[in-house]
Design a protein around this motif. Structure first.
Motif, mmCIF file in Angstrom:
data_model
loop_
_atom_site.group_PDB
_atom_site.id
_atom_site.type_symbol
_atom_site.label_atom_id
_atom_site.label_comp_id
_atom_site.label_asym_id
_atom_site.label_seq_id
_atom_site.Cartn_x
_atom_site.Cartn_y
_atom_site.Cartn_z
ATOM 1 N N ILE A 49 -1.311 -4.104 -4.603
ATOM 2 C CA ILE A 49 -1.649 -3.487 -5.883
ATOM 3 C C ILE A 49 -0.970 -4.325 -6.958
ATOM 4 C CG2 ILE A 49 -1.496 -1.425 -7.315
ATOM 5 C CD1 ILE A 49 -1.180 0.170 -4.651
ATOM 6 N N HIS A 50 -1.766 -4.848 -7.867
ATOM 7 C CA HIS A 50 -1.253 -5.678 -8.949
ATOM 8 C C HIS A 50 -1.233 -4.846 -10.228
ATOM 9 C CE1 HIS A 50 -1.515 -9.243 -6.457
ATOM 10 N NE2 HIS A 50 -2.691 -8.793 -6.059
ATOM 11 N N CYS A 51 -0.100 -4.820 -10.900
ATOM 12 C CA CYS A 51 0.049 -4.015 -12.112
ATOM 13 C C CYS A 51 0.672 -4.819 -13.244
ATOM 14 C CB CYS A 51 0.948 -2.808 -11.855
ATOM 15 S SG CYS A 51 0.363 -1.689 -10.587
ATOM 16 N N LEU A 73 -2.233 7.666 -6.391
ATOM 17 C CA LEU A 73 -3.412 8.069 -5.615
ATOM 18 C C LEU A 73 -4.692 7.615 -6.311
ATOM 19 C CD1 LEU A 73 -2.357 11.657 -4.482
ATOM 20 C CD2 LEU A 73 -2.501 9.581 -3.077
ATOM 21 N N GLN A 74 -4.704 7.689 -7.644
ATOM 22 C CA GLN A 74 -5.883 7.271 -8.407
ATOM 23 C C GLN A 74 -6.187 5.796 -8.186
ATOM 24 O OE1 GLN A 74 -5.418 7.608 -12.652
ATOM 25 N NE2 GLN A 74 -7.584 7.267 -13.035
ATOM 26 N N ILE A 75 -5.174 4.945 -8.259
ATOM 27 C CA ILE A 75 -5.440 3.507 -8.091
ATOM 28 C C ILE A 75 -5.906 3.218 -6.666
ATOM 29 C CG2 ILE A 75 -3.097 2.745 -7.495
ATOM 30 C CD1 ILE A 75 -3.651 0.269 -9.267
ATOM 31 N N LYS A 76 -5.371 3.932 -5.698
ATOM 32 C CA LYS A 76 -5.797 3.692 -4.325
ATOM 33 C C LYS A 76 -7.239 4.167 -4.107
ATOM 34 C CE LYS A 76 -2.640 3.956 -0.969
ATOM 35 N NZ LYS A 76 -1.580 4.514 -0.105
ATOM 36 N N HIS A 77 -7.619 5.237 -4.787
ATOM 37 C CA HIS A 77 -8.974 5.778 -4.636
ATOM 38 C C HIS A 77 -10.002 5.018 -5.482
ATOM 39 C CE1 HIS A 77 -12.142 8.670 -3.998
ATOM 40 N NE2 HIS A 77 -12.279 8.791 -5.301
ATOM 41 N N LEU A 78 -9.680 4.819 -6.762
ATOM 42 C CA LEU A 78 -10.623 4.174 -7.687
ATOM 43 C C LEU A 78 -10.515 2.659 -7.685
ATOM 44 C CD1 LEU A 78 -10.295 6.573 -10.756
ATOM 45 C CD2 LEU A 78 -12.050 6.577 -8.961
ATOM 46 N N ARG A 79 -9.427 2.136 -7.095
ATOM 47 C CA ARG A 79 -9.168 0.707 -6.974
ATOM 48 C C ARG A 79 -8.737 0.062 -8.280
ATOM 49 N NH1 ARG A 79 -9.897 -0.193 -1.914
ATOM 50 N NH2 ARG A 79 -10.063 -2.430 -1.867
ATOM 51 N N ALA A 80 -8.529 0.891 -9.322
ATOM 52 C CA ALA A 80 -8.034 0.380 -10.596
ATOM 53 C C ALA A 80 -7.565 1.556 -11.450
ATOM 54 C CB ALA A 80 -9.118 -0.389 -11.336
ATOM 55 N N ASP A 82 0.796 -1.233 0.000
ATOM 56 C CA ASP A 82 0.000 0.000 0.000
ATOM 57 C C ASP A 82 0.825 1.278 0.000
ATOM 58 O OD1 ASP A 82 0.898 -0.255 2.595
ATOM 59 O OD2 ASP A 82 -1.012 0.276 3.511
ATOM 60 N N SER A 83 2.124 1.190 0.271
ATOM 61 C CA SER A 83 2.971 2.382 0.219
ATOM 62 C C SER A 83 3.770 2.462 -1.088
ATOM 63 C CB SER A 83 3.915 2.424 1.425
ATOM 64 O OG SER A 83 4.784 1.317 1.410
ATOM 65 N N GLY A 84 3.562 1.508 -1.990
ATOM 66 C CA GLY A 84 4.205 1.551 -3.296
ATOM 67 C C GLY A 84 5.521 0.813 -3.383
ATOM 68 N N THR A 91 7.500 12.357 -11.923
ATOM 69 C CA THR A 91 7.155 12.077 -10.531
ATOM 70 C C THR A 91 5.727 12.499 -10.210
ATOM 71 O OG1 THR A 91 9.462 12.292 -9.877
ATOM 72 C CG2 THR A 91 7.828 12.484 -8.129
ATOM 73 N N ASP A 92 5.322 13.679 -10.670
ATOM 74 C CA ASP A 92 3.956 14.148 -10.387
ATOM 75 C C ASP A 92 2.910 13.236 -11.017
ATOM 76 O OD1 ASP A 92 4.937 16.262 -8.917
ATOM 77 O OD2 ASP A 92 4.708 17.728 -10.536
ATOM 78 N N GLU A 93 3.143 12.819 -12.273
ATOM 79 C CA GLU A 93 2.192 11.920 -12.937
ATOM 80 C C GLU A 93 2.108 10.586 -12.202
ATOM 81 O OE1 GLU A 93 4.439 13.738 -14.471
ATOM 82 O OE2 GLU A 93 3.520 14.729 -16.181
#
Length: 171
Positions: A124-126, A82-89, A38-40, A74-76
């Protein structure tokens, strides 16, 4: 008692076979895969990931995935994380990454949250897909179109194009 022991043994064998199938699928997958906490931080990478980026598993596991992203992105990367953590995908997020040999590649990332039974983020699976050549082709096409447009606009004569039905498609 014998039935119980036999059932336990068969269950254990079935579990081992299932784990082996999953391991082979993961090891032989044609696309790069990584698992993050969860922290990347990288928990696991498959051989396709290692081939894509040139790092060994020991060099990757435990490091922040952001360490492999080009600094100007880095910003992207932070927005995508944050998007994947919020939207879950996430789907198709393109980031530039630096390979171990220093070359820069562009990857499209698709990711999904793996949750615990209570719904909390577990992993997080990528999947990382190398789109470097597609990006280069798109840029070459843009340059070619701009050159053609500039040439057509600078000509002292009117230039037009028609389709097979005589309809003007470019002036």
């Amino acid at each position: 008692v014998d039935r119980v022991l036999r059932r336990q043994r068969l269950t254990r064998i079935a579990l081992q076979e299932s784990e082996e199938k999953f391991r082979l699928l993961y090891q032989n997958a044609p696309l790069a895969h990584q698992t993050l906490n969860d922290s990347g931080h990288i928990i696991k990478v498959n051989p396709a990931w290692r081939d894509l980026l040139g790092y060994s598993e020991e060099e990757a596991v435990g490091r922040l995935f952001g360490d492999f992203i080009c600094p100007h992105m880095t910003d992207e990367f932070q927005k995508a994380f944050l998007q994947i953590k919020h939207l879950r995908a996430i789907h198709g997020v393109e980031l530039e990454m630096t390979r171990k040999d220093g070359t820069v590649i562009v990857v499209a990332i698709d990711g999904k949250i793996g949750s615990s039974e209570t719904g909390n983020l577990r992993q997080i699976h990528c999947i990382l897909n190398d789109v470097t050549e597609r990006r280069r082709s798109e840029e070459a096409l843009r340059r070619s179109e701009a050159k053609f447009r500039d040439l057509a606009e600078l000509l002292p004569e009117t230039v037009f194009e028609c389709d097979l039905n005589g309809k003007i498609t470019f002036v």
